[in-house]
Design a protein around this motif. Structure first.
Motif, PDB file in Angstrom:
ATOM      1  N   GLU A 167      18.964   5.285  13.223  1.00 11.50           N
ATOM      2  CA  GLU A 167      20.151   5.936  12.699  1.00 11.50           C
ATOM      3  C   GLU A 167      20.209   5.740  11.229  1.00 11.50           C
ATOM      4  OE1 GLU A 167      20.652   4.088  15.396  1.00 11.50           O
ATOM      5  OE2 GLU A 167      21.454   5.643  16.542  1.00 11.50           O
ATOM      6  N   PHE A 168      19.444   4.623  10.563  1.00  8.07           N
ATOM      7  CA  PHE A 168      19.204   4.441   9.200  1.00  8.07           C
ATOM      8  C   PHE A 168      18.114   5.470   8.805  1.00  8.07           C
ATOM      9  CE2 PHE A 168      16.332   3.029   5.962  1.00  8.07           C
ATOM     10  CZ  PHE A 168      17.272   2.426   5.087  1.00  8.07           C
ATOM     11  N   ILE A 169      17.152   5.816   9.362  1.00  7.77           N
ATOM     12  CA  ILE A 169      16.204   6.649   9.215  1.00  7.77           C
ATOM     13  C   ILE A 169      16.598   8.155   9.137  1.00  7.77           C
ATOM     14  CG2 ILE A 169      13.976   7.892   9.999  1.00  7.77           C
ATOM     15  CD1 ILE A 169      13.083   4.968  11.183  1.00  7.77           C
ATOM     16  N   ALA A 170      17.535   8.706  10.157  1.00  9.46           N
ATOM     17  CA  ALA A 170      17.966   9.915  10.302  1.00  9.46           C
ATOM     18  C   ALA A 170      19.072  10.068   9.035  1.00  9.46           C
ATOM     19  CB  ALA A 170      18.798  10.110  11.491  1.00  9.46           C
ATOM     20  N   ASP A 171      19.979   8.984   8.613  1.00  9.29           N
ATOM     21  CA  ASP A 171      21.023   9.090   7.799  1.00  9.29           C
ATOM     22  C   ASP A 171      20.494   8.970   6.224  1.00  9.29           C
ATOM     23  OD1 ASP A 171      22.662   9.784   9.675  1.00  9.29           O
ATOM     24  OD2 ASP A 171      23.533   7.707   9.643  1.00  9.29           O
ATOM     25  N   ARG A 172      19.875   7.793   6.019  1.00  7.87           N
ATOM     26  CA  ARG A 172      19.329   7.297   4.905  1.00  7.87           C
ATOM     27  C   ARG A 172      18.018   8.081   4.325  1.00  7.87           C
ATOM     28  NH1 ARG A 172      21.771   2.677   3.139  1.00  7.87           N
ATOM     29  NH2 ARG A 172      20.755   2.872   1.144  1.00  7.87           N
ATOM     30  N   VAL A 173      17.012   8.137   5.167  1.00  2.97           N
ATOM     31  CA  VAL A 173      15.538   8.792   4.821  1.00  2.97           C
ATOM     32  C   VAL A 173      15.743  10.248   4.878  1.00  2.97           C
ATOM     33  CG1 VAL A 173      13.203   8.693   5.486  1.00  2.97           C
ATOM     34  CG2 VAL A 173      14.414   6.592   5.709  1.00  2.97           C
ATOM     35  N   TRP A 174      16.328  10.833   6.066  1.00  4.94           N
ATOM     36  CA  TRP A 174      16.130  12.335   6.017  1.00  4.94           C
ATOM     37  C   TRP A 174      17.679  12.787   5.828  1.00  4.94           C
ATOM     38  CZ3 TRP A 174      12.435  15.305   7.959  1.00  4.94           C
ATOM     39  CH2 TRP A 174      11.124  14.564   8.142  1.00  4.94           C
ATOM     40  N   GLY A 175      18.682  12.141   4.955  1.00  2.00           N
ATOM     41  CA  GLY A 175      19.665  12.784   4.461  1.00  2.00           C
ATOM     42  C   GLY A 175      20.486  13.160   5.584  1.00  2.00           C
ATOM     43  N   GLY A 176      20.745  12.839   6.738  1.00  2.00           N
ATOM     44  CA  GLY A 176      21.457  13.508   7.971  1.00  2.00           C
ATOM     45  C   GLY A 176      21.089  14.901   8.243  1.00  2.00           C
ATOM     46  N   THR A 177      19.716  15.344   7.938  1.00  2.00           N
ATOM     47  CA  THR A 177      19.286  16.596   8.339  1.00  2.00           C
ATOM     48  C   THR A 177      18.575  16.400   9.812  1.00  2.00           C
ATOM     49  OG1 THR A 177      17.034  16.332   7.105  1.00  2.00           O
ATOM     50  CG2 THR A 177      19.000  17.324   6.043  1.00  2.00           C
ATOM     51  N   MET A 178      18.325  15.176  10.160  1.00  2.00           N
ATOM     52  CA  MET A 178      17.866  15.038  11.609  1.00  2.00           C
ATOM     53  C   MET A 178      18.742  14.096  12.491  1.00  2.00           C
ATOM     54  SD  MET A 178      14.619  16.207  11.455  1.00  2.00           S
ATOM     55  CE  MET A 178      12.778  14.985  11.786  1.00  2.00           C
ATOM     56  N   LEU A 179      18.542  14.214  13.560  1.00  2.00           N
ATOM     57  CA  LEU A 179      19.367  13.108  14.705  1.00  2.00           C
ATOM     58  C   LEU A 179      18.618  12.171  15.148  1.00  2.00           C
ATOM     59  CD1 LEU A 179      20.928  16.344  16.688  1.00  2.00           C
ATOM     60  CD2 LEU A 179      22.034  14.839  14.975  1.00  2.00           C
ATOM     61  N   PRO A 180      19.160  10.837  15.475  1.00  2.00           N
ATOM     62  CA  PRO A 180      18.466   9.656  16.097  1.00  2.00           C
ATOM     63  C   PRO A 180      17.925  10.238  17.277  1.00  2.00           C
ATOM     64  CG  PRO A 180      20.525   8.986  14.939  1.00  2.00           C
ATOM     65  CD  PRO A 180      20.385  10.764  15.136  1.00  2.00           C
ATOM     66  N   ALA A 221       7.521   6.648   7.278  1.00  2.00           N
ATOM     67  CA  ALA A 221       6.485   5.508   7.451  1.00  2.00           C
ATOM     68  C   ALA A 221       6.778   4.180   6.801  1.00  2.00           C
ATOM     69  CB  ALA A 221       5.182   6.023   7.098  1.00  2.00           C
ATOM     70  N   GLU A 222       7.312   4.394   5.487  1.00  2.00           N
ATOM     71  CA  GLU A 222       7.535   3.350   4.737  1.00  2.00           C
ATOM     72  C   GLU A 222       8.810   2.406   5.311  1.00  2.00           C
ATOM     73  OE1 GLU A 222       8.465   4.999   0.999  1.00  2.00           O
ATOM     74  OE2 GLU A 222       5.981   5.047   0.387  1.00  2.00           O
ATOM     75  N   ALA A 223       9.553   3.313   5.805  1.00  2.00           N
ATOM     76  CA  ALA A 223      11.186   2.637   6.189  1.00  2.00           C
ATOM     77  C   ALA A 223      10.461   1.734   7.731  1.00  2.00           C
ATOM     78  CB  ALA A 223      12.149   3.639   6.593  1.00  2.00           C
ATOM     79  N   ILE A 224       9.719   2.339   8.595  1.00  2.00           N
ATOM     80  CA  ILE A 224       9.503   1.862   9.642  1.00  2.00           C
ATOM     81  C   ILE A 224       8.567   0.602   9.494  1.00  2.00           C
ATOM     82  CG2 ILE A 224       8.039   2.177  11.990  1.00  2.00           C
ATOM     83  CD1 ILE A 224       9.191   5.115  11.874  1.00  2.00           C
ATOM     84  N   GLU A 263       2.402  -6.397  10.839  1.00  2.00           N
ATOM     85  CA  GLU A 263       1.713  -5.950   9.536  1.00  2.00           C
ATOM     86  C   GLU A 263       1.303  -4.337   9.439  1.00  2.00           C
ATOM     87  OE1 GLU A 263      -1.358  -8.780   8.604  1.00  2.00           O
ATOM     88  OE2 GLU A 263       0.207 -10.597   8.395  1.00  2.00           O
ATOM     89  N   THR A 264       1.726  -3.477   8.916  1.00  4.96           N
ATOM     90  CA  THR A 264       1.350  -2.344   9.059  1.00  4.96           C
ATOM     91  C   THR A 264       0.517  -1.886   7.651  1.00  4.96           C
ATOM     92  OG1 THR A 264       3.652  -1.888  10.133  1.00  4.96           O
ATOM     93  CG2 THR A 264       2.530   0.043   9.222  1.00  4.96           C
ATOM     94  N   ARG A 265      -0.700  -0.995   8.153  1.00  6.98           N
ATOM     95  CA  ARG A 265      -1.376  -0.599   7.132  1.00  6.98           C
ATOM     96  C   ARG A 265      -1.124   0.942   7.333  1.00  6.98           C
ATOM     97  NH1 ARG A 265      -6.735   1.650   6.196  1.00  6.98           N
ATOM     98  NH2 ARG A 265      -7.428   1.290   8.218  1.00  6.98           N
ATOM     99  N   CYS A 266      -0.859   1.658   6.425  1.00  5.25           N
ATOM    100  CA  CYS A 266      -0.601   3.213   6.275  1.00  5.25           C
ATOM    101  C   CYS A 266      -1.837   3.991   5.884  1.00  5.25           C
ATOM    102  CB  CYS A 266       0.571   3.724   5.598  1.00  5.25           C
ATOM    103  SG  CYS A 266       2.282   3.143   6.212  1.00  5.25           S
ATOM    104  N   VAL A 267      -2.204   4.991   6.805  1.00  8.10           N
ATOM    105  CA  VAL A 267      -3.422   5.982   6.415  1.00  8.10           C
ATOM    106  C   VAL A 267      -2.841   7.203   6.433  1.00  8.10           C
ATOM    107  CG1 VAL A 267      -5.281   6.876   7.223  1.00  8.10           C
ATOM    108  CG2 VAL A 267      -4.759   4.342   7.536  1.00  8.10           C
ATOM    109  N   GLU A 268      -2.696   8.039   5.210  1.00  5.44           N
ATOM    110  CA  GLU A 268      -1.951   9.020   4.874  1.00  5.44           C
ATOM    111  C   GLU A 268      -3.089  10.311   4.675  1.00  5.44           C
ATOM    112  OE1 GLU A 268       1.231  10.885   1.586  1.00  5.44           O
ATOM    113  OE2 GLU A 268       0.534   8.727   1.636  1.00  5.44           O
ATOM    114  N   THR A 269      -3.131  11.293   5.272  1.00  5.83           N
ATOM    115  CA  THR A 269      -4.038  12.471   5.118  1.00  5.83           C
ATOM    116  C   THR A 269      -3.328  13.660   5.058  1.00  5.83           C
ATOM    117  OG1 THR A 269      -4.557  12.457   7.389  1.00  5.83           O
ATOM    118  CG2 THR A 269      -5.869  11.304   6.249  1.00  5.83           C
TER     119      THR A 269
END
Length: 533
Positions: free
Chosen positions: A316-329, A392-395, A405-411
């Motif tokens: 719910e946080f990711i859908a509302d706060r990260v995606w601005g309500g443009t996605m659904l949980p 990714a940062e939120a998760i 402990e999460t290490r992100c790899v962005e390509t």
């Protein structure tokens, strides 16, 4: 090393603008549209991404197509009939269907194309979508005694194609709109494979033909004068721009440099809505945003670990706060609005509190040997967009609360999906699946153990496989839905892929663009659009 691509891109765009101004002087209509990224290939039998699908809808035409409403309408086939038992289809091809070099499109071209994608040597990831066709599965799996000649696709004459099925397939017409069913020009395939970057080698049969492909810059298509409906194609030139930088794409849209985008930066959604009004379009979409877990690799082969990671994600946080309500949980693999289905399987903790979920996640990780100074370490791979990065940062932040402990790899887009496609090692990877047809099988087949093309996490469950086979053989739609629901329940319980969000279509649409309609397929064929001066 100097990043040549980034330095030359502005110069390339300046050249495009100059060419566009020249086109305007000549009265030619040029459509500038953003795309999800650069294609890995324009070979329809080797494609797998949405970015490629957008291009292929303009370059090629199958037996049937999606119109701007997402409805199935005639393509190369002007009409078709089905036998009473639903296992034999006959398609009547248009007399004026032609390739971009003027050759007629023949039924034999479709026979060649279906055989090519199912030939195991082609390496087509989507080949198993076509398993409903007679003998397709044994041919693709190189079963002893099988041969391409035995495939259930035949040319009765130059303008009549027959498709024999293993079993009645309620979604066949939807399936035939997919890029896996697009035809290729037999005589030019050798040249197209050897020199894929040369536009003159790419003979297509759609409303447009390739004129220029500049990786990381743009792809230019020109109206195909041999297209059977060329007289009704209003846009002369369409230029696709890879637009994974959504903020930059929104900026270019507001500057009038793009007429259409395929995504919106979620953190700017509200401001863009206030500034642009109904130029911001949001609609339902048959699609799910996943995290794929490598089920063949410890500790992600442990269902306790997978469930713990899923429990701790605040959708719910990711859908509302990260995606601005443009996605659904998302609490299920299969998205809402799917056809040929009933109640979807969903995660059993959907209505549990955040604290209850976190407590269970901690218990599961402890039972799996993590905690008390032994953190679970996760490498999280994702393709570059602002929305993906913020997700990714939120998760990662949510997982940190339970000692992960999460290490992100962005390509970039191409690199990310090529890495997964080629079997690169990973722990957790972002993935999105867009429905190819409105049927739950199109989401559940991703988890079949023999789906080498898309079962990226190498999940294997014999009971699930058996249910999918049973559903494929079931003729009654209602009974089939019950079987698929049972299979759905297995993957939602074991979570080899974690559903995070259900997509919406998100577009910025210029008021100059006429004919645009959002649809569940996200299909936007340029041939049905026009532009105001």
């Amino acid at each position: 090393m100097l990043d040549v691509t980034r330095r030359t891109a502005p110069l390339a765009f300046a050249a495009i603008l100059a060419a566009t101004r020249a086109d305007a002087v000549q009265g030619r209509i040029v459509f500038h549209r953003g795309n999800d990224g650069d294609p890995e290939t324009l070979d329809p039998h080797r494609t797998s991404t949405v970015a490629e699908a957008h291009l292929l809808r303009d370059l090629r035409e199958g037996l049937v197509i999606h119109n701007m409403k997402g409805e199935v309408v005639p393509g190369v086939a002007e009409s078709w009939t089905m036998s009473p038992d639903g296992k034999l289809w006959r398609f009547n091809l248009r007399a004026n269907a032609k390739w971009s070099n003027g050759d007629p499109v023949r039924a034999a071209d479709f026979v060649y194309s279906f055989r090519r994608i199912l030939n195991p040597e082609t390496g087509a990831r989507y080949a198993n979508l076509l398993y409903p066709i007679g003998n397709a599965e044994p041919i693709h799996k190189a079963t002893a005694g099988s041969s391409l000649d035995s495939l259930g696709v035949s040319a009765v004459d130059e303008r009549t194609l027959e498709i024999k099925l293993e079993r009645p397939t309620p979604y066949l017409l939807e399936l035939l709109t997919h890029q896996s069913a697009l035809p290729v020009h037999p005589a030019s395939m050798a040249r197209a494979t050897q020199e894929p970057g040369r536009p003159e080698n790419l003979i297509t049969n759609g409303a447009y033909m390739l004129k220029e492909f500049a990786p990381n810059s743009h792809i230019r298509l020109e109206r195909n004068p041999h297209f059977h409906d060329a007289a009704n194609v209003k846009i002369d030139t369409v230029i696709f721009y890879p637009a994974s930088d959504l903020v930059a794409a929104a900026r270019r849209f507001q500057a009038g440099e793009l007429h259409l985008t395929t995504d919106i930066p979620a953190d700017q959604f509200k401001q863009l809505r206030q500034r642009l009004g109904d130029q911001v379009r949001i609609g339902p979409y048959l699609a799910t945003y996943f995290l794929i877990l490598n089920s063949a690799k410890p500790p992600f082969d442990d269902a306790r670990v997978r469930r713990a990671l899923s429990l701790q994600i605040d959708r719910e946080f990711i859908a509302d706060r990260v995606w601005g309500g443009t996605m659904l949980p998302a609490y299920g693999v299969v998205p809402p609005h799917i056809g040929n289905y009933g109640e979807r399987a969903e995660l059993d903790f959907r209505y549990a509190s955040v604290l209850e979920r976190e407590e269970e996640a901690r218990r599961l990780l402890a039972s799996a040997g993590f905690g008390s100074g032994i953190p679970l370490q996760v490498e999280f791979r994702f393709n570059t967009t602002d929305n993906n990065r913020h997700t990714a940062e939120a998760i990662a932040g949510q997982w940190r609360a339970i000692g992960v402990e999460t290490r992100c790899v962005e390509t970039d887009y191409r690199t990310h999906f090529a890495y997964l496609r080629e079997g690169g090692d990973f722990d957790v990877a972002r993935y999105g699946w867009i429905g190819d047809y409105s049927d739950p099988q199109n989401f559940l087949f991703l988890f079949q153990s023999d789906n080498a093309g898309f079962n990226i996490g190498k999940y294997s469950n014999p009971q699930f496989d058996a249910l999918m086979k049973l559903a494929a053989d079931e003729l009654d739609i209602a009974r089939r839905a019950v079987i698929l629901r049972e299979a759905d329940s297995i993957v939602i319980a074991e979570e080899p892929w974690i559903p995070v969000l259900h997509y919406s279509t998100k577009n910025l649409v210029s008021p100059k663009l006429i004919g645009f309609e959002q649809n569940l397929r996200g299909a936007i064929p340029t041939r049905f659009l026009s532009l105001k001066p």
